[in-house]
Design an enzyme around this catalytic site. Structure first.
Site, PDB file in Angstrom:
ATOM      1  CG  HIS A  34      -1.804  -1.214   1.292  1.00  0.00           C
ATOM      2  ND1 HIS A  34      -1.378  -2.444   1.728  1.00  0.00           N
ATOM      3  CD2 HIS A  34      -3.110  -1.378   0.928  1.00  0.00           C
ATOM      4  CE1 HIS A  34      -2.377  -3.313   1.649  1.00  0.00           C
ATOM      5  NE2 HIS A  34      -3.435  -2.702   1.171  1.00  0.00           N
ATOM      6  CG  HIS A  48      -6.071   1.920  -0.183  1.00  0.00           C
ATOM      7  ND1 HIS A  48      -6.228   2.348   1.118  1.00  0.00           N
ATOM      8  CD2 HIS A  48      -5.982   0.558  -0.111  1.00  0.00           C
ATOM      9  CE1 HIS A  48      -6.232   1.308   1.925  1.00  0.00           C
ATOM     10  NE2 HIS A  48      -6.100   0.209   1.211  1.00  0.00           N
ATOM     11  CD  GLU A 103     -19.300  -7.327  24.871  1.00  0.00           C
ATOM     12  OE1 GLU A 103     -19.315  -6.662  23.805  1.00  0.00           O
ATOM     13  OE2 GLU A 103     -20.262  -7.338  25.659  1.00  0.00           O
ATOM     14  CG  HIS A 137     -27.090 -14.157  26.722  1.00  0.00           C
ATOM     15  ND1 HIS A 137     -27.908 -13.728  25.710  1.00  0.00           N
ATOM     16  CD2 HIS A 137     -26.757 -13.035  27.424  1.00  0.00           C
ATOM     17  CE1 HIS A 137     -28.076 -12.410  25.805  1.00  0.00           C
ATOM     18  NE2 HIS A 137     -27.389 -11.974  26.828  1.00  0.00           N
TER      19      HIS A 137
END
Lengths: 672, 672
Positions: free
Chosen positions: B35, B265, B414, B476
Site C-alpha cells: 500500500h 490506496h 467486549e 447467551h
C-alpha cells in the site's frame, strides 16, 4: 417517584401501560429470573408507539407491509411479550407469559425469531437489533423502489438501550443508516442512565444525540413517561427526511424501590417489592390478570391496522399474476425454477473451457448468471468490492439516488454488514449476500452466529481464505476460521475447489431457506478439477470421489478448496509410483455429514492410508481421518500448525510444506 | 498537485519526508504488492511527529518511558518501516526494506509485533490499533500513578485512517478514552477521503470531529502537508486535558498520478508512475538510496531522546533496590516468586473445605489471593462485574479521580476491552485481565486472535460458559466457542472443573509470557472434585487421571469443567454395576497436547470404551476419542448437538441429555 401525577394526567394511557409493567413483574417474579426494569421503564413509549403509530395487525403477523418493531435491548423481552399478548397475537397466550423462560415456552429469556409471531429478530447480544433494523430499513427502501409504494411502504422502529449504543456495531449501523438517509428508520433510545455495573457514566460520557447527528441523523427528545410528548416526538421523527433517533428520558424500573438503580435492571423478584410497586401503580388485580376492559382496549390496538392490511391485500390482488407470483416467491425465500438449469449451463461451459481462476472470480462468474434471474439479491462488500468480486455487471449501486441499485458499499463494517444482512433476510423479499476477507469472519462473528441461530439464509462471501492470500500476512490469513465456522451449528461452510464447485455451492447456498452459508473462496487462481461435466450437483453430497485410484487403492487423499488441486497433483505422483490413490473433494462437511452412513463409507472406505490436506489448522479433521472406515487406518494431515506469514503465496505454500510432494511423501511414509 | 510550493516553503522538511515517500515507492514496487498511498500521504505528519514531538531513542527501543507510536492503519506499514530505518533502529536495515513482504523479512505486509523493534503492536485488522492505543494510554496513567512521573510519563500517538474509524471497535475505544480523560492519547486521523471502494462518502458521511467531541475528546485540524501547521496542532493536542484527535487533511498517494484516488490506496508498481512521482518530488537518487546528509539528519532525530533516556536511567538507578526489582519484574512479565506458594495454600484450603462454588466464584477466590501479591494486575469487565467476579475486595476502580484503581469498568464493549488489554500488555508493567460472558468471545474475536498472534499474555475471564447459564437462553449460551478458541493457535483454553483447578489455571495463565488464556468458567455451582490436596499443579499437564478405575478398567470418561462432576457421578453408577471406570479431567487441551506422547497414552490407554462429556459441540473431540490408544476403541460423545435453550440450567441439562445417567448408558451401550 410520585406516579399519581402521571396517572392523573393520562389515566387511560397509564392503565394500559401498567398492563405491560405488571405482566413483567409477574412473569419475572414467577421465573425468578429476567429483566424487569427496562419493560417497566419503556412501557409508556411502547404503548404510544403501538397505539398511535405502529402499523400492524395482530391477526396477520406476516403481512409483508407491516411496520417492523425491533427490540434491540432484548433483555427487556417481557416488553414485547406483553405487547404481543395484550394486542392479541394468537400464539402469545397468558400461559406463555406464565411460562416465561421455561423449557418449551415461546417466551425465551431473550426474544427468539421463529418462536413467537411478532418477534421480528432474535436480540439479546447487544447492538444486533439496531444493526438489524438498518437492514430492515434498507430492504424496505429497495423493495419500495422495486414494487412501488402500494405494496411496500412502511417504517422500522427499534428500541435500543445504552448497551446497544456502547457496542461498536451500533456505530457501524448508525454510519450506514446516515449515509443511506434511511428516513423510515426510527430508533427509540431508552435513555435511563443505568447499566448492569451502575450509572452509565461509570463507563461512558458520550453525548448520544450529538453522536447520531454527526452521522447524519435527525435527533429528538421526549419525556419517556409523557404520552403526549412521546406521540409528538414520534410524529416529528416520522416526518424527518433522515433516520431519526428519539432520546426517551425514562426511569428504569419506574415506581419500584429499585427505580433508577442497577438493581432495577435485573430481576425484581421480591414479593413485597412487587406488591408495593403494583400498589404504586394503583393496580388492584391478581398476578397475570388483565381486566377485560383493558384487554379489549389493547385488542383494539392490535386490530388498528386491519383495514390497512385488508386494503393492501385488495391492492395485491389487483397485481398481475406474474407480479404476484414473483412477490410471493421472493417473500417465501424460494429460488426461481430456472436457477438449476442456469447453473448447469454454467458448469458445462466451465468444464469445457477449464479456466484457471480464483474461486472468488468463479463466484463472480456464478453471480453474473444468478443475479439477472434472481432479482431479489442484494449484494455488497465491506469495502473490498473489487477483491470479493461481489458486484456483477448490471447490479447498480444502492444509494439514496438509486434505491434500485443492488450492490451495497457497506464500508469497513463487517459486523454491521452481517447484522444488516440478517435484517434484510428477516424482512423478506430480498436475498442479501456480502463479502469480506475470510479472516474477518472474526469481526462479523456476533452477527454470523445469529444468522445460524435464527436460521436465516444469508450468504457470506469470504474470499482470501488461506495463506494463499500471500503478502498481506498472518493478520489477514485465516487458519482457524474454517474450524470456527464448521463448529457453528446450522451453518454451511463451502470451500469449493474450482469454478464448477463454486457454481454448485452458490446454487446450494441460495436454495437454503433456514441456514446461512459461508463461501470460503481463494484469492489465487485454481485449475478446473471438475473437467468432466456432470449435471448432478456434486457439492450437494458434501464430499465425493473426484478421482478414484487406478489399480489397487492404497491411499485416500482428502482436501478442500485450493488444496484439491494439490491433492490431485499428489495423486499423479503416487500413481506414477504405482500407488493407487483416491482423491476425495470435501467442499462442505456439513452436507457430507448429512449423507447416509453407507454413502460416507463408500467415499471413505479402508485406505489403507488417509491424508487430509487443507491450508488451515487440523482441528476438526480427525472426524474424517479416523471416522467411517478410517479408524483402523494410518492417517496424516498436511496443513497449517500455526499462524501464516507474509510472502508471495507460492513461497508460503512451500515454506509451510503444503505441496503435492509433501502430500505424496506423507502417504508413502504411512504406507511403510 | 503542484508540489513545488510545498518544497519551496520547507525544503529541509520536504526532503526528509521524501525519504519516506521514496522508500515506500521502492519497497512496494520491488514487492509488487503493498500500500503506497498512505505512507506517501502521511509522510509529512509522521516526519514532524518524529522530529519534534515523539520522545524515543532508536538505540534503546525498549526504554519503558518512551512515547508509544501506533500505526493503526497498518496497511501503511512502509510508513513505520521507513521511519525505523531512517532513524537508525539497528534491525531495520535497508536490506529489510528491500525485502518488504518477503519470507523471513521483519518487514511483513502489516506491522507485526515481535518482528521489528519499534513496532509496538500488530496492526492491519482495522480499528485494532486505535483501541490498543487506548490500552497503552490507560497503562501509562496507571503506571504513572503507581511509580510516579519520574519513571512513567509519556504520550501515546496513533495514526488512524478512515477504515479504523468506520470499524465499530473504534467507537468503543473512543468512548472509553473519553470517559477516562486520557489526555496523553493523541490520535492523528489521516483524513484523505479515500477507501478501497472509492470516496469515503460512498459508505460514510460522518463528521468525525463532531463524533469524537461527542465522546469527550478535544479535536483539532491541520493541513497534513504543512509542517508548521502539523507542529502547532500537535502542540495544542499535547496541552489538551482530554484525549485529542487531530484531523490531518492529506492527499493519499500525493504527487503521483494516483493521488486522491482509490487506486492510490493500493500498490503503485508501474515503473513510469514511480519515476514520475520521484521526479515530482525532486528526488534524484536511485532505488532505496538515501543520501548521507539526509540519513544523518534522520539519525539525529533518532537520537533526539537519548538524553532523556539516559536521564531516566539515572533516575531509575536512584530508586531503591526493591522498587527497581519490582519495576523490572513487572516489565519482564514475570510473576512474583511467592505466587506458587500462595496458590498452593489456596488449593489446600479448598481441598479441605470442599466448597460447592461456581468456577467464576472460584476465579474470584483465586484473584483475591493473587491481586494483593501481583500489584500490576489490572482487572475489568465489560459491564458484567458482578457476574464475571473480576473485582476483588481491595482493587479500587480506575477513573480520572483514582488512577491507582485497578478495576476497569469497560462498559458494554467486549471488543474494545480485549484490544485495550492487548495495548496494556504490550505497554508492559501491567497485567490485564477482563471478563465477559463466554458467548461474547464472538464480539471480542478480532482482538483475542491478535493476543494469540502477537503472543501477549492477556487473561480472558469468560464466565457463563455453557447451557448452565440457564434462562438467558441460546443467544447467551456458548456451544461452539470452546472449539473456536481451541482451534486458535497459541491460545490456552482452560475449562476448570472446580475451585482447585481454577486456582491452578490462574497460576498457569499468569505464568505465560507469550500466550493469552481463555478461562471458561461456570455460572452454576460445582462440587469440589479435587478433594485430595496435591501440591503439584495438575492442570499443567492439561489432562490427568482424576479418578481411576476400581477393578478392571472397562471405560474411560473424559470431561472438562462443569461436566467433570457429571463424569464422576457416571463413574459411580458404572462402578456400582461392576464396570471399572476411569475419569480423565481435561481442563486444557493445548497443554495436554504438549505432554510427551507416553504421558498422553498413559492417561488415555485402551478403554476399551471412551466417552467424552462436554456441554458443547463435539467438534474437535475426535482428537481424543480416537487419538493416542483410542483408535481401536469404541467411543461416544455426550454433549450438545446444536444451540441451547431458555430454561433453568438443570432442566436444560436434562433436556439435552447431559446427565450422569446418560453418560453411564452411553458407556454401557458401547460395551455391549
Amino acid at each position: 417517584m410520585d406516579l399519581s401525577a402521571l396517572d392523573a394526567q393520562n389515566p387511560d394511557h397509564w392503565r394500559r401501560a401498567a398492563c405491560i409493567r405488571t405482566l413483567t413483574l409477574d412473569a419475572v417474579g414467577a421465573a425468578n429470573s429476567g429483566h424487569s426494569g427496562m419493560p417497566m421503564g419503556m412501557a409508556d413509549v411502547a404503548t404510544v408507539l403501538f397505539e398511535k403509530h405502529l402499523s400492524f395487525d395482530a391477526s396477520a403477523p406476516d403481512w409483508p407491509n407491516r411496520d417492523r418493531f425491533i427490540l434491540s435491548a432484548g433483555h427487556g423481552s417481557m416488553l414485547i411479550y406483553s405487547l404481543l399478548h395484550l394486542t392479541g397475537y394468537a400464539d402469545m397466550t397468558i400461559d406463555q407469559i406464565r411460562n416465561f423462560r421455561q423449557l418449551g415456552a415461546i417466551t425465551a429469556g431473550h426474544p427468539e425469531y421463529g418462536h413467537a409471531k411478532g418477534v421480528e429478530t432474535t436480540t439479546g447480544p447487544l447492538g444486533q437489533g439496531i444493526a438489524n433494523a438498518v437492514g430492515f430499513a434498507m430492504a424496505e427502501e429497495s423493495l419500495r423502489a422495486r414494487w412501488g409504494r402500494k405494496l411496500i411502504d412502511h417504517y422500522t422502529y427499534c428500541i435500543a438501550g445504552d448497551g446497544c449504543l456502547m457496542e461498536g456495531i451500533s456505530q457501524e449501523a448508525i454510519g450506514l443508516a446516515g449515509r443511506h438517509e434511511l428516513s423510515r428508520l426510527i430508533v427509540l433510545w431508552d435513555n435511563n442512565n443505568i447499566t448492569i455495573d451502575g450509572a452509565v457514566s461509570l463507563s461512558d460520557r458520550t453525548d448520544q444525540k450529538a453522536r447520531f447527528a454527526a452521522s447524519g441523523w435527525d435527533v429528538f427528545d421526549c419525556d419517556g413517561h409523557d404520552p403526549a410528548d412521546i406521540d409528538r416526538a414520534l410524529g416529528e421523527a416520522k416526518a424527518s427526511p433522515r433516520p431519526a433517533m428519539i432520546a426517551c428520558k425514562t426511569h428504569i424500573a419506574i415506581g419500584s424501590a429499585a427505580q433508577d438503580t442497577a438493581k432495577g435492571h435485573g430481576a425484581l423478584t421480591d414479593p413485597k417489592l412487587i406488591a408495593d410497586t403494583k400498589a404504586a401503580y394503583g393496580w388492584k388485580y391478581g398476578p397475570f390478570e388483565i381486566p377485560g376492559d383493558l384487554k379489549a382496549e389493547w385488542e383494539a390496538i392490535g386490530s388498528r391496522g386491519r383495514a390497512a392490511r385488508e386494503a393492501w391485500e385488495a391492492e395485491f390482488a389487483l397485481q398481475s399474476a406474474t407480479r404476484q407470483a414473483s412477490f410471493t416467491r421472493a417473500f417465501a425465500g424460494d429460488m426461481p425454477p430456472k436457477l438449476s438449469a442456469t447453473i448447469k449451463a454454467l458448469k458445462k461451459q466451465i468444464s469445457e473451457t477449464r479456466p484457471k481462476v480464483a474461486t472468488r472470480k468463479a463466484s463472480e462468474m456464478a453471480l453474473e448468471v444468478i443475479n439477472p434471474i434472481v432479482p431479489e439479491t442484494l449484494g455488497g462488500s465491506a469495502d473490498l468490492t473489487g477483491s470479493n468480486n461481489t458486484k456483477t455487471a448490471d447490479l447498480g449501486v444502492f444509494s439514496p439516488e438509486d434505491r434500485k441499485g443492488r450492490h451495497i458499499h457497506y464500508g469497513i463494517r463487517e459486523h454491521g454488514m452481517a447484522a444488516a444482512m440478517n435484517g434484510m433476510a428477516l424482512h423478506g423479499g430480498v436475498r442479501p449476500y456480502g463479502g469480506t476477507f475470510m479472516c474477518f469472519t472474526d469481526y462479523a462473528r456476533g452477527a454470523i452466529r445469529l444468522s445460524a441461530l435464527m436460521g436465516v439464509s444469508v450468504q457470506y462471501v469470504m474470499t482470501h481464505d488461506s495463506i494463499g492470500l500471500g503478502e498481506d500476512g498472518p493478520t489477514h490469513q485465516p487458519v482457524e476460521h474454517l474450524a470456527m465456522m464448521r463448529a457453528t451449528p446450522n451453518c454451511l461452510v463451502f470451500r469449493p475447489a474450482d469454478a464448477v464447485e463454486t457454481a454448485e455451492a452458490w446454487e446450494l447456498a441460495l436454495s437454503q431457506k433456514s441456514t446461512p452459508s459461508v463461501l470460503a473462496l481463494s484469492r489465487q487462481g485454481l485449475p478446473t478439477v471438475r473437467v468432466d461435466h456432470k449435471t448432478r450437483n456434486m457439492v450437494a453430497q458434501g464430499g465425493y470421489v473426484l478421482a478414484d485410484a487406478e489399480g489397487k487403492r492404497q491411499a485416500i487423499l482428502m482436501a478442500t478448496g485450493s488444496e484439491v488441486a494439490i491433492a490431485m497433483a499428489a495423486r499423479d505422483l503416487l500413481q506414477a509410483d504405482g500407488i493407487g490413490t483416491r482423491v476425495v473433494s470435501m467442499p462442505c462437511w456439513e452436507l457430507f455429514e448429512e449423507q447416509p452412513e453407507a454413502y460416507r463409507k463408500r467415499v471413505l472406505p479402508g485406505g489403507p492410508v488417509r491424508v487430509a490436506v487443507e491450508a488451515a489448522v487440523r482441528f476438526g479433521w480427525d472426524r474424517w481421518l479416523f471416522g467411517e472406515r478410517g479408524k483402523r487406518e494410518k492417517s496424516g494431515f498436511v496443513g497449517m500448525h500455526g499462524f501464516g506469514g507474509s510472502a508471495p503465496a507460492e513461497d508460503l505454500y512451500a515454506h509451510f510444506g503444503i505441496t503435492a510432494e509433501a502430500v505424496a511423501e506423507k502417504a508413502k511414509s504411512l504406507l511403510k
